[in-house]
Write an enzyme that holds these catalytic residues in place. Structure first.
Site: not given
Length: 284
Positions: A14, A98, A100-101, A104, A140
Site C-alpha cells: 500500500k 521490503p 520497514g519500508g 505495509g 493497517d
C-alpha cells in the site's frame, strides 16, 4: 487424502497518498487521517490445509523471525482461536516487499493469511469481523482485509472507500530500515495537524507529516526524495523508508527508474483501488 496446495495468494503493498497526524490518545496510539491505495506489487503466499491444528511457515527470507513475533503465524493462530477451528495449515511465503519500508508488507501478509484461511477452512466469517481480528494484529491490517482504497481515520481502522486515480508509481527503496515505533515516539513528530473533511483533503496538496522527521534522521531517505523530485511529485509512504513518485504513463515511470542511482533500489507498479487479494478470493 493429501490436501491440495492453494497457490498464489497476493499480499499487496500500500501507499499512504497522504498522512496527517491529528493528536495522541491516552493509550499512546495516534489519531490520524490518511489515504490508502494499493499497488500491484505483492508478496505471495501458498497454503496447504492440514487436519490437525499445527501451523508451519516456510519463507524465502534470510532473517528468521520468532514464531510468536511472526504476523502470519499470529494471524493464523488468532483465526483458530476465534473460530475454534480444528484445522491447521502449512504456509509458504514468497517475500518480495521490503521490510520497514512503509509499504505495509507485514500487515498485508497477516491480512492475506486471515482472508485465505477463512476461505480454505470454510469458516465464512464476515469481512467486518475478520477486520476486527486483524486490528488486534496491527492498525493497517483492516484496510488490507477490506480490500479497497480507503480514507482512514482513528488509528487507521475507520475506513471509507474512495476511488482516487490509479496512476503508475515509481517506488524507491532506500537502504535503511525505519522503525515505526521510534518515529511515533519521537517528541519532534508533528501531532497537531487539524482534521479536515475528506472532500477538503482530496482538493488540498497532499503531504506526509512523518516525512520531514524521517528525512532529517535518515540521509538515505532525504537523498531518495531529492532525486525523485526531479522526475515527479514525490512523497514518503507511511513512516518510510520508501518514497514514491506519480506518473501518468508506465513508460514515464520506467524511464525514470532506468536513471536510478546504483546506490538505490526501486520498482514500478500501478495503483489499484481494488486489492489483488480480492481478485484471488473471487477464484475460490
Amino acid at each position: 487424502m493429501t490436501a491440495a496446495l492453494s497457490l498464489g495468494w497476493p499480499a499487496p503493498a500500500k501507499l499512504n497518498l497522504f498522512l496527517h497526524i491529528n493528536g495522541r490518545r491516552e493509550d499512546g496510539y495516534h489519531e490520524l487521517q490518511t489515504l490508502f491505495q494499493f499497488i500491484e506489487h505483492c508478496d505471495f503466499l501458498d497454503f496447504k490445509v492440514t487436519e490437525n491444528t499445527n501451523l508451519k511457515l516456510h519463507s524465502n527470507m534470510s532473517t528468521v523471525v520468532a514464531d510468536n513475533d511472526n504476523l502470519i503465524l499470529r494471524a493464523a493462530k488468532s483465526l483458530q482461536e476465534y473460530s475454534q477451528c480444528q484445522q491447521g495449515a502449512e504456509i509458504w511465503l514468497d517475500k518480495r516487499l521490503p521490510m520497514g519500508g512503509g509499504l505495509g508488507g507485514g500487515s498485508s501478509d497477516a491480512a492475506t493469511t486471515l482472508v485465505a484461511l477463512n476461505s480454505l477452512w470454510g469458516l465464512n466469517i464476515p469481512i467486518d469481523e475478520l477486520a476486527k481480528i486483524g486490528l488486534k494484529l496491527g492498525a493497517d491490517v483492516p484496510v488490507f482485509i477490506n480490500g479497497f482504497s480507503a480514507f482512514a481515520e482513528g488509528v487507521g481502522e475507520q475506513l471509507q472507500p474512495v476511488y482516487p486515480p490509479q496512476p503508475w508509481y515509481l517506488v524507491v527503496v532506500p537502504d535503511v530500515h525505519v522503525s515505526t515505533a521510534e518515529i511515533f515516539q519521537d517528541p519532534a513528530l508533528p501531532r497537531n495537524t487539524p482534521k479536515h473533511s475528506l472532500t477538503s483533503l482530496m482538493e488540498s496538496p497532499w503531504k506526509n507529516d512523518c516525512q520531514e522527521l524521517v528525512a532529517k534522521h535518515s540521509p538515505q531517505v532525504a537523498k531518495a526524495l531529492a532525486w525523485l523530485l526531479e522526475y515527479a511529485p514525490s512523497r514518503m509512504t507511511g513512516t518510510g523508508a520508501c518514497v514514491f513518485g506519480q506518473f501518468e504513463q508506465e513508460q514515464q515511470a520506467k524511464d525514470a527508474l532506468a536513471k536510478l542511482p546504483t546506490s538505490m533500489n526501486g520498482f514500478v507498479a500501478k495503483g489499484a483501488n481494488k486489492s489483488p487479494l480480492m481478485l484471488r478470493l473471487a477464484q475460490c
